[in-house]
Write an enzyme that holds these catalytic residues in place. Structure first.
Site, PDB file in Angstrom:
ATOM      1  N   CYS A 116      47.189  33.494 -15.490  1.00  0.00           N
ATOM      2  CA  CYS A 116      48.571  33.592 -14.996  1.00  0.00           C
ATOM      3  C   CYS A 116      49.525  32.683 -15.748  1.00  0.00           C
ATOM      4  CB  CYS A 116      48.626  33.283 -13.510  1.00  0.00           C
ATOM      5  SG  CYS A 116      47.469  34.247 -12.536  1.00  0.00           S
ATOM      6  N   HIS A 256      55.645  31.096 -10.961  1.00  0.00           N
ATOM      7  CA  HIS A 256      54.622  32.139 -10.895  1.00  0.00           C
ATOM      8  C   HIS A 256      54.596  32.681  -9.464  1.00  0.00           C
ATOM      9  CE1 HIS A 256      50.982  34.347 -11.069  1.00  0.00           C
ATOM     10  NE2 HIS A 256      50.192  33.433 -10.567  1.00  0.00           N
ATOM     11  N   ASN A 286      50.812  39.209  -6.867  1.00  0.00           N
ATOM     12  CA  ASN A 286      50.477  38.387  -8.035  1.00  0.00           C
ATOM     13  C   ASN A 286      50.062  39.314  -9.194  1.00  0.00           C
ATOM     14  OD1 ASN A 286      49.327  36.722  -9.939  1.00  0.00           O
ATOM     15  ND2 ASN A 286      48.117  35.534  -8.489  1.00  0.00           N
TER      16      ASN A 286
END
Ligand code: UT7
Length: 329
Positions: A116, A256, A286
């Site tokens: 990520c 994020h 996500n």
């Protein structure tokens, strides 16, 4: 990054697959409910790639929009970096697949794997190539198809992830603008907390690894949560310090998008009100390397980023890794 050639974002584009998987549908698949998912994560729905769509297909759609908004032809591109942990194939890289499809004949191309945090890592790498004069521009994409490595019988993980791609073109910008600092880091000691166990050279694919479901994301959620809360704060403070900025200078914070509670803890630590934070985790969940660029591009589309704004982006993920950057738009 004083006295270096100023490098910033000159084009943006994003893509999410059409199919939306909402919490009500997940209630029918595993023992979960909308109330739990929304209160623990903030997620209401996520986009899922069609069976025939691979990561390069998502990346391609975002890339052509980014090139168009930069007013750049694919043949003019010097470099393509794709941040992904779900490449179409181990090799050729997704960046090479994209290079061919875009017709970016002169571009060097490689994938970068930092989960990520991959998009911010890729921005830092590509910025370095341009600052040192090796290249004049780069297409940097965060793209992932996590649905392909998610176990839809595991309620601990399947509610959390979605698919998408976000792309930027970076190049020289006027003096005083562009990327002001980067902070990249890793804690390999936490590698076991978030991983895809099989399919690599340690544990090649076999009937046994398939039967043991080792081709799906494994995550120790609570531990990753604690790491995330910690590094979102420290990485942000570090990029601000290196850029000679304070938290009061932040016009837009783009974290994020993994969990609304992680974002809220960063907002508290940095005294950030909601109007200074980009949040779209409720729509996309996500999306790994795509998460920060999807949020950035959406912020641009919504008119939330104006010329001269100070934007801070910070991500964390498998590795464990983190990456942050401060830029003047
Ligand atoms: O990009 C980086 C990737 N990862 C992350 O950012 C994830 C970071 N971690 C998190 O976001 C959170 O830890 C989770 C959302 C994964 C979990 O939230 P939590 O508040 O840490 O919950 P928990 O793991 O402590 O679980 C609480 C309970 C458990 O039940 P018991 O053992 O207390 O009876 C779980 O089994 O919630 C249960 N649970 C669920 N219940 C309903 C776990 N998943 C679900 C679910 N629906 N989907």
């Amino acid at each position: 990054m004083k006295n270096l050639r100023p490098v910033g974002v000159i084009g943006t584009g994003k893509y999410v697959p059409e199919r939306i998987l909402n919490n009500a549908e997940l209630e029918k698949m595993v023992d979960t409910n909308d109330e739990w998912i929304v209160s623990r994560t903030g997620i209401r729905e996520r986009h899922i790639a069609a069976p025939e769509q691979a990561t390069s297909d998502l990346a391609y759609e975002a890339a052509i929009k980014a090139l168009d908004s930069a007013g750049l032809k694919a043949e003019e591109l010097d470099l393509i970096v794709v941040a992904t942990i779900t490449p179409d194939t181990t090799f050729p890289s997704t960046a090479c697949i994209l290079q061919e499809r875009l017709g970016a004949k002169k571009a060097a191309a490689f994938d970068l794997g930092a989960a990520c945090s991959g998009f911010v890592y890729s921005l830092a790498a590509a910025t370095g190539f341009i600052q040192n004069g090796m290249y004049n521009n780069a297409l940097v994409i965060g793209a992932d198809t996590l649905s392909r490595i998610t176990d839809y019988t595991d309620r601990n993980t399947c509610v959390l992830f979605g698919d998408g791609a976000g792309a930027v073109v970076i190049g020289e910008v006027p003096e005083g603008r562009g990327f002001q600092s980067f902070d990249l880091g890793a804690e390999g000691t936490g590698g076991e907390l978030l991983k895809l166990p099989a399919g690599g050279s340690r544990l090649p694919s076999s009937p046994e690894t398939l039967a043991a479901k080792q081709h799906f994301i494994y995550m120790s959620g609570r531990e990753v949560f604690k790491f995330a809360v910690r590094v979102m704060g420290t990485a942000t403070e570090e990029v601000l310090r290196k850029a000679e900025m304070t938290k009061e200078d932040i016009d837009l914070f783009i974290p994020h998008q993994a969990n609304i509670r992680i974002i809220q803890s960063a907002m508290q630590r940095l005294d950030l009100s909601e109007d200074r934070v980009m949040i779209n985790v409720q729509k996309y969940a996500n999306t790994s390397a795509a998460s920060i660029p999807l949020a950035l591009v959406e912020a641009v589309e919504e008119g939330r980023v104006k010329e001269g704004d100070r934007v801070v982006m910070v991500g964390f993920g498998g590795g464990l890794t983190w990456g942050g950057t401060a830029l003047i738009w």
